[in-house]
Design a protein around this motif. Structure first.
Motif, PDB file in Angstrom:
ATOM      1  N   LYS A   3      97.282  -9.414  94.372  1.00  0.00           N
ATOM      2  CA  LYS A   3      97.459 -10.549  93.643  1.00  0.00           C
ATOM      3  C   LYS A   3      97.190 -11.803  94.727  1.00  0.00           C
ATOM      4  O   LYS A   3      97.962 -11.722  95.629  1.00  0.00           O
ATOM      5  CB  LYS A   3      98.805 -10.431  92.935  1.00  0.00           C
ATOM      6  N   ALA A   4      96.166 -12.665  94.316  1.00  0.00           N
ATOM      7  CA  ALA A   4      96.125 -13.836  95.323  1.00  0.00           C
ATOM      8  C   ALA A   4      96.905 -14.981  94.641  1.00  0.00           C
ATOM      9  O   ALA A   4      96.426 -15.214  93.301  1.00  0.00           O
ATOM     10  CB  ALA A   4      94.605 -14.149  95.363  1.00  0.00           C
ATOM     11  N   GLU A  21      93.353 -22.922  98.312  1.00  0.00           N
ATOM     12  CA  GLU A  21      93.196 -21.587  99.113  1.00  0.00           C
ATOM     13  C   GLU A  21      93.702 -20.334  98.195  1.00  0.00           C
ATOM     14  O   GLU A  21      95.043 -20.530  97.463  1.00  0.00           O
ATOM     15  CB  GLU A  21      93.506 -21.386 100.542  1.00  0.00           C
ATOM     16  N   PHE A  22      93.098 -19.218  98.230  1.00  0.00           N
ATOM     17  CA  PHE A  22      93.643 -17.941  97.267  1.00  0.00           C
ATOM     18  C   PHE A  22      94.230 -17.153  98.471  1.00  0.00           C
ATOM     19  O   PHE A  22      93.379 -16.577  99.047  1.00  0.00           O
ATOM     20  CB  PHE A  22      92.753 -17.392  96.404  1.00  0.00           C
ATOM     21  N   ILE A  23      95.598 -16.734  98.405  1.00  0.00           N
ATOM     22  CA  ILE A  23      96.228 -16.533  99.258  1.00  0.00           C
ATOM     23  C   ILE A  23      96.959 -14.984  99.004  1.00  0.00           C
ATOM     24  O   ILE A  23      97.508 -15.179  98.112  1.00  0.00           O
ATOM     25  CB  ILE A  23      97.429 -17.225 100.039  1.00  0.00           C
ATOM     26  N   VAL A  24      96.475 -13.862  99.712  1.00  0.00           N
ATOM     27  CA  VAL A  24      97.370 -12.656  99.398  1.00  0.00           C
ATOM     28  C   VAL A  24      98.461 -12.599 100.377  1.00  0.00           C
ATOM     29  O   VAL A  24      98.238 -12.506 101.750  1.00  0.00           O
ATOM     30  CB  VAL A  24      96.364 -11.392  99.664  1.00  0.00           C
ATOM     31  N   GLU A  94      93.882 -15.400 103.575  1.00  0.00           N
ATOM     32  CA  GLU A  94      93.104 -16.291 102.695  1.00  0.00           C
ATOM     33  C   GLU A  94      91.938 -15.431 102.343  1.00  0.00           C
ATOM     34  O   GLU A  94      90.924 -14.875 103.180  1.00  0.00           O
ATOM     35  CB  GLU A  94      92.395 -17.569 103.299  1.00  0.00           C
ATOM     36  N   VAL A  95      91.701 -15.266 100.710  1.00  0.00           N
ATOM     37  CA  VAL A  95      90.389 -14.328 100.473  1.00  0.00           C
ATOM     38  C   VAL A  95      89.639 -15.294  99.575  1.00  0.00           C
ATOM     39  O   VAL A  95      88.576 -14.734  99.060  1.00  0.00           O
ATOM     40  CB  VAL A  95      91.096 -13.351  99.802  1.00  0.00           C
ATOM     41  N   LEU A 135      88.678  -9.426 101.843  1.00  0.00           N
ATOM     42  CA  LEU A 135      89.242  -8.559 100.977  1.00  0.00           C
ATOM     43  C   LEU A 135      89.547  -7.141 101.336  1.00  0.00           C
ATOM     44  O   LEU A 135      90.600  -6.648 101.220  1.00  0.00           O
ATOM     45  CB  LEU A 135      88.465  -8.583  99.783  1.00  0.00           C
ATOM     46  N   ALA A 138      92.850  -7.557 103.158  1.00  0.00           N
ATOM     47  CA  ALA A 138      93.967  -7.964 102.144  1.00  0.00           C
ATOM     48  C   ALA A 138      94.266  -6.668 101.353  1.00  0.00           C
ATOM     49  O   ALA A 138      95.404  -6.280 101.160  1.00  0.00           O
ATOM     50  CB  ALA A 138      93.398  -9.111 101.330  1.00  0.00           C
TER      51      ALA A 138
END
Length: 251
Positions: A3-4, A21-24, A94-95, A135, A138
């Protein structure tokens, strides 16, 4: 299992007024992040969302809860808006990242379109990117245990690992090779461990690599017409006939 979380972030040299930013979340991540833990429980938009329609409610739902990277973290707002029990300061990977440029570039390029009233207006721009190589890291952070990786089937390099527990024995060699042929003929990606390692070393290597399914082929089981199948995600085991194994892994 991944889940990001969208978090406000620095736009950097690319510019613009807004970026997420989409963070995991992962303790080994390169980014320090601050957020309200409520954001972790928000529902991920699914197939029911009309992406050609009005997405304002979805955007508001995800951006109204405090979540920011260290570069743009507002300590005063964090203290003011987030209850003490919900304050989360951790790290993440960050993905992906999105940028809103507004008219930063279109003004310079004189890029315009005709509006509903026919008047020329500047184009509003943006961009996004997904870190494909990031990814991988992650996914491993989100899907592992002390023994190694637990690859989700959708992204696993192989679906099945065949472990020959007595390499060189006619019965186990023949059973493994037959199983390998049948599974690959049905389109299953198979990793066949035919090394001379001891069984314990093969078990450890298979868990470390994290292939979703392990098939253990040993002389004792073969004498009873059975193979042991182990699911890496939860360690569940079953004793099945070779035909049942093929049916289970190709259904």
């Amino acid at each position: 299992g991944l889940k990001a979380i969208p978090m406000r972030a620095e736009t950097g040299p690319i510019g613009g007024d807004l970026s997420h930013e989409f963070i995991v979340l992962a303790e080994t991540g390169e980014s320090a992040v601050y957020c309200n833990s409520d954001v972790l429980n928000l529902p991920v938009p699914g197939e029911e969302i009309d992406y050609d329609g009005d997405l304002t409610p979805v955007i508001k739902q995800w951006t109204s809860v405090y979540a920011a990277t260290e570069d743009v973290h507002d300590a005063a707002r964090f203290d003011r808006e987030v209850p003490a029990a919900n304050k989360l300061h951790t790290r993440g990977i960050e993905v992906g990242q999105i940028f809103y440029f507004g008219t930063k570039y279109s003004d310079t390029m004189k890029a315009t379109v005709a509006g509903p009233d026919g008047a020329e207006v500047a184009v509003h721009g943006g961009s996004y990117g997904v870190g494909v190589s990031r990814l991988v890291g992650a996914i491993i952070e989100a899907c592992h245990d002390d023994a190694g990786i637990k690859w989700p089937e959708a992204v696993a390099p192989f679906k099945v690992a065949i472990l020959n527990l007595k390499q060189g024995a006619d019965d186990t060699d023949a059973a493994c090779e037959q199983l390998y042929r049948e599974l690959t003929a049905k389109g299953v990606d198979v990793l066949y461990d035919d090394t001379d390692q001891r069984a314990g070393a093969k078990f450890a290597a298979a868990d470390l690599i994290g292939i979703p399914w392990q098939i253990l082929v040993g002389p004792k089981g073969l004498a009873e017409g059975k193979l042991e199948v182990k699911r890496r995600s939860d360690g569940a085991r079953e004793n099945l006939s070779p035909a049942e194994v093929v049916a289970r892994l190709t259904s």
